[in-house]
Motif scaffolding. Structure first.
Motif, PDB file in Angstrom:
ATOM      1  N   PHE A  29       0.841  -1.197   0.000  1.00 24.79           N
ATOM      2  CA  PHE A  29       0.000   0.000   0.000  1.00 24.79           C
ATOM      3  C   PHE A  29       0.874   1.244   0.000  1.00 24.79           C
ATOM      4  O   PHE A  29       1.728   1.398   0.879  1.00 24.79           O
ATOM      5  CB  PHE A  29      -0.885  -0.011   1.255  1.00 24.79           C
ATOM      6  N   VAL A  30       0.659   2.116  -0.966  1.00 25.79           N
ATOM      7  CA  VAL A  30       1.345   3.408  -1.001  1.00 25.79           C
ATOM      8  C   VAL A  30       0.286   4.475  -0.741  1.00 25.79           C
ATOM      9  O   VAL A  30      -0.667   4.617  -1.521  1.00 25.79           O
ATOM     10  CB  VAL A  30       2.041   3.665  -2.352  1.00 25.79           C
ATOM     11  N   ALA A  31       0.437   5.186   0.352  1.00 32.19           N
ATOM     12  CA  ALA A  31      -0.522   6.232   0.699  1.00 32.19           C
ATOM     13  C   ALA A  31      -0.445   7.367  -0.317  1.00 32.19           C
ATOM     14  O   ALA A  31       0.581   7.565  -0.980  1.00 32.19           O
ATOM     15  CB  ALA A  31      -0.226   6.764   2.103  1.00 32.19           C
ATOM     16  N   SER A  32      -1.501   8.114  -0.428  1.00 29.55           N
ATOM     17  CA  SER A  32      -1.494   9.283  -1.310  1.00 29.55           C
ATOM     18  C   SER A  32      -0.969  10.518  -0.582  1.00 29.55           C
ATOM     19  O   SER A  32      -0.680  11.525  -1.211  1.00 29.55           O
ATOM     20  CB  SER A  32      -2.904   9.557  -1.849  1.00 29.55           C
ATOM     21  N   ARG A  33      -0.817  10.406   0.745  1.00 36.39           N
ATOM     22  CA  ARG A  33      -0.330  11.524   1.554  1.00 36.39           C
ATOM     23  C   ARG A  33       1.098  11.255   2.014  1.00 36.39           C
ATOM     24  O   ARG A  33       1.532  10.109   2.094  1.00 36.39           O
ATOM     25  CB  ARG A  33      -1.253  11.746   2.742  1.00 36.39           C
ATOM     26  N   ASP A  34       1.798  12.320   2.336  1.00 33.48           N
ATOM     27  CA  ASP A  34       3.186  12.220   2.785  1.00 33.48           C
ATOM     28  C   ASP A  34       3.284  11.850   4.260  1.00 33.48           C
ATOM     29  O   ASP A  34       2.319  11.993   5.020  1.00 33.48           O
ATOM     30  CB  ASP A  34       3.907  13.563   2.569  1.00 33.48           C
ATOM     31  N   GLY A  35       4.473  11.412   4.644  1.00 29.35           N
ATOM     32  CA  GLY A  35       4.751  11.101   6.037  1.00 29.35           C
ATOM     33  C   GLY A  35       4.567  12.328   6.911  1.00 29.35           C
ATOM     34  O   GLY A  35       4.961  13.431   6.532  1.00 29.35           O
ATOM     35  N   GLY A  36       3.941  12.136   8.074  1.00 31.24           N
ATOM     36  CA  GLY A  36       3.680  13.235   8.987  1.00 31.24           C
ATOM     37  C   GLY A  36       2.562  14.151   8.544  1.00 31.24           C
ATOM     38  O   GLY A  36       2.255  15.140   9.198  1.00 31.24           O
ATOM     39  N   ARG A  37       1.922  13.806   7.435  1.00 30.36           N
ATOM     40  CA  ARG A  37       0.887  14.658   6.847  1.00 30.36           C
ATOM     41  C   ARG A  37      -0.384  13.867   6.519  1.00 30.36           C
ATOM     42  O   ARG A  37      -1.075  14.141   5.551  1.00 30.36           O
ATOM     43  CB  ARG A  37       1.398  15.317   5.567  1.00 30.36           C
ATOM     44  N   GLY A  38      -0.671  12.847   7.310  1.00 30.33           N
ATOM     45  CA  GLY A  38      -1.896  12.081   7.117  1.00 30.33           C
ATOM     46  C   GLY A  38      -1.723  10.723   6.479  1.00 30.33           C
ATOM     47  O   GLY A  38      -2.699  10.001   6.285  1.00 30.33           O
ATOM     48  N   ALA A  39      -0.495  10.325   6.148  1.00 32.23           N
ATOM     49  CA  ALA A  39      -0.278   9.008   5.533  1.00 32.23           C
ATOM     50  C   ALA A  39      -0.662   7.882   6.489  1.00 32.23           C
ATOM     51  O   ALA A  39      -1.264   6.884   6.075  1.00 32.23           O
ATOM     52  CB  ALA A  39       1.181   8.863   5.096  1.00 32.23           C
ATOM     53  N   VAL A  40      -0.325   8.036   7.757  1.00 29.02           N
ATOM     54  CA  VAL A  40      -0.671   7.010   8.745  1.00 29.02           C
ATOM     55  C   VAL A  40      -2.187   6.889   8.860  1.00 29.02           C
ATOM     56  O   VAL A  40      -2.734   5.785   8.890  1.00 29.02           O
ATOM     57  CB  VAL A  40      -0.017   7.320  10.114  1.00 29.02           C
ATOM     58  N   ARG A  41      -2.876   8.020   8.891  1.00 34.30           N
ATOM     59  CA  ARG A  41      -4.340   7.985   8.980  1.00 34.30           C
ATOM     60  C   ARG A  41      -4.939   7.252   7.790  1.00 34.30           C
ATOM     61  O   ARG A  41      -5.887   6.485   7.914  1.00 34.30           O
ATOM     62  CB  ARG A  41      -4.881   9.414   9.070  1.00 34.30           C
ATOM     63  N   GLU A  42      -4.378   7.492   6.610  1.00 37.25           N
ATOM     64  CA  GLU A  42      -4.867   6.826   5.404  1.00 37.25           C
ATOM     65  C   GLU A  42      -4.740   5.308   5.534  1.00 37.25           C
ATOM     66  O   GLU A  42      -5.657   4.562   5.179  1.00 37.25           O
ATOM     67  CB  GLU A  42      -4.073   7.340   4.204  1.00 37.25           C
ATOM     68  N   VAL A  43      -3.623   4.847   6.071  1.00 38.78           N
ATOM     69  CA  VAL A  43      -3.423   3.409   6.273  1.00 38.78           C
ATOM     70  C   VAL A  43      -4.386   2.892   7.334  1.00 38.78           C
ATOM     71  O   VAL A  43      -4.985   1.817   7.171  1.00 38.78           O
ATOM     72  CB  VAL A  43      -1.955   3.111   6.650  1.00 38.78           C
ATOM     73  N   CYS A  44      -4.550   3.639   8.408  1.00 35.63           N
ATOM     74  CA  CYS A  44      -5.492   3.229   9.456  1.00 35.63           C
ATOM     75  C   CYS A  44      -6.894   3.092   8.881  1.00 35.63           C
ATOM     76  O   CYS A  44      -7.591   2.099   9.135  1.00 35.63           O
ATOM     77  CB  CYS A  44      -5.486   4.235  10.607  1.00 35.63           C
ATOM     78  N   ASP A  45      -7.330   4.089   8.099  1.00 32.95           N
ATOM     79  CA  ASP A  45      -8.653   4.034   7.489  1.00 32.95           C
ATOM     80  C   ASP A  45      -8.779   2.835   6.553  1.00 32.95           C
ATOM     81  O   ASP A  45      -9.821   2.166   6.521  1.00 32.95           O
ATOM     82  CB  ASP A  45      -8.948   5.323   6.719  1.00 32.95           C
ATOM     83  N   PHE A  46      -7.717   2.529   5.796  1.00 32.85           N
ATOM     84  CA  PHE A  46      -7.755   1.371   4.897  1.00 32.85           C
ATOM     85  C   PHE A  46      -7.916   0.071   5.688  1.00 32.85           C
ATOM     86  O   PHE A  46      -8.719  -0.791   5.330  1.00 32.85           O
ATOM     87  CB  PHE A  46      -6.484   1.316   4.039  1.00 32.85           C
ATOM     88  N   LEU A  47      -7.171  -0.061   6.775  1.00 31.63           N
ATOM     89  CA  LEU A  47      -7.277  -1.267   7.603  1.00 31.63           C
ATOM     90  C   LEU A  47      -8.674  -1.394   8.203  1.00 31.63           C
ATOM     91  O   LEU A  47      -9.261  -2.486   8.206  1.00 31.63           O
ATOM     92  CB  LEU A  47      -6.222  -1.258   8.708  1.00 31.63           C
ATOM     93  N   LEU A  48      -9.207  -0.295   8.691  1.00 29.15           N
ATOM     94  CA  LEU A  48     -10.537  -0.318   9.298  1.00 29.15           C
ATOM     95  C   LEU A  48     -11.617  -0.599   8.253  1.00 29.15           C
ATOM     96  O   LEU A  48     -12.561  -1.353   8.514  1.00 29.15           O
ATOM     97  CB  LEU A  48     -10.807   0.989  10.028  1.00 29.15           C
ATOM     98  N   ALA A  49     -11.485  -0.012   7.073  1.00 27.08           N
ATOM     99  CA  ALA A  49     -12.437  -0.283   5.991  1.00 27.08           C
ATOM    100  C   ALA A  49     -12.351  -1.743   5.563  1.00 27.08           C
ATOM    101  O   ALA A  49     -13.381  -2.373   5.266  1.00 27.08           O
ATOM    102  CB  ALA A  49     -12.167   0.644   4.801  1.00 27.08           C
ATOM    103  N   SER A  50     -11.150  -2.298   5.550  1.00 23.68           N
ATOM    104  CA  SER A  50     -10.972  -3.703   5.174  1.00 23.68           C
ATOM    105  C   SER A  50     -11.673  -4.633   6.147  1.00 23.68           C
ATOM    106  O   SER A  50     -12.122  -5.720   5.765  1.00 23.68           O
ATOM    107  CB  SER A  50      -9.483  -4.054   5.123  1.00 23.68           C
TER     108      SER A  50
END
Length: 173
Positions: free
Chosen positions: A139-160
């Motif tokens: 998974f490659v986030a669309s956001r940069d590190g420290g700028r919401g990339a972690v949240r994007e991964v968290c949301d993907f895991l939760l949606a999964s």
């Protein structure tokens, strides 16, 4: 790109710090104290993972008081700083928790993270992760590190797992 089926199996999600939970910049005071800047969006994503029963760990090659404070603020008990062999640290953590590698995920941004990224059932990097790392993760986030990339991964895991919509809906009540 990661399939939701594999992401849904994740029981423990680990994160690197510099370049993932932060933008990778290193700030030092004149006294030598390190300052780090963290995203509140990322922090809430981590809290949501914990609420969903996904354990969160931080495995970082560097140590800092700022990181220890942030981990404590987020209730992250598995904080591993100054780690040279992140994959060995992960293996020890998984053995203690009785979790298989296929049930673990990690988000890193640089080539030194590849051994741990490739050892997990789910791997991710921010949009500004090293190009070679982006070629070797799920998974490659669309956001940069420290700028919401972690949240994007968290949301993907939760949606999964099929729980993200219900978690969001709770804020609308």
């Amino acid at each position: 790109m990661a399939q939701p089926e594999s992401a849904a199996k994740i029981r423990l999600m680990g994160f690197d710090v510099d370049g993932v939970l932060t933008d990778g910049s290193l700030y030092f005071t004149p006294n030598g104290e390190e300052i780090k800047v963290f995203s509140s969006l990322d922090g809430h994503g981590i809290k949501m993972l914990q609420q969903a029963g996904i354990e969160v760990a931080i495995i970082s090659g560097r140590s800092s008081r700022a990181l220890a404070l942030r981990a404590a603020n987020l209730g992250i008990g598995e904080l591993h700083m100054g780690v040279e062999d992140k994959r060995a640290c992960l293996d020890d953590l998984l053995a203690r928790r009785g979790i298989a590698r296929a049930e673990a995920g990690y988000m890193g941004d640089d080539v030194v993270d590849l051994p741990i990224l490739r050892a997990c059932g789910f791997s991710a990097t921010p949009a500004d992760g090293h190009p070679f790392v982006r070629e070797h993760v799920d998974f490659v986030a669309s956001r940069d590190g420290g700028r919401g990339a972690v949240r994007e991964v968290c949301d993907f895991l939760l949606a999964s797992r099929g729980v993200l919509d219900a978690m969001h809906a709770a804020y609308l009540d």
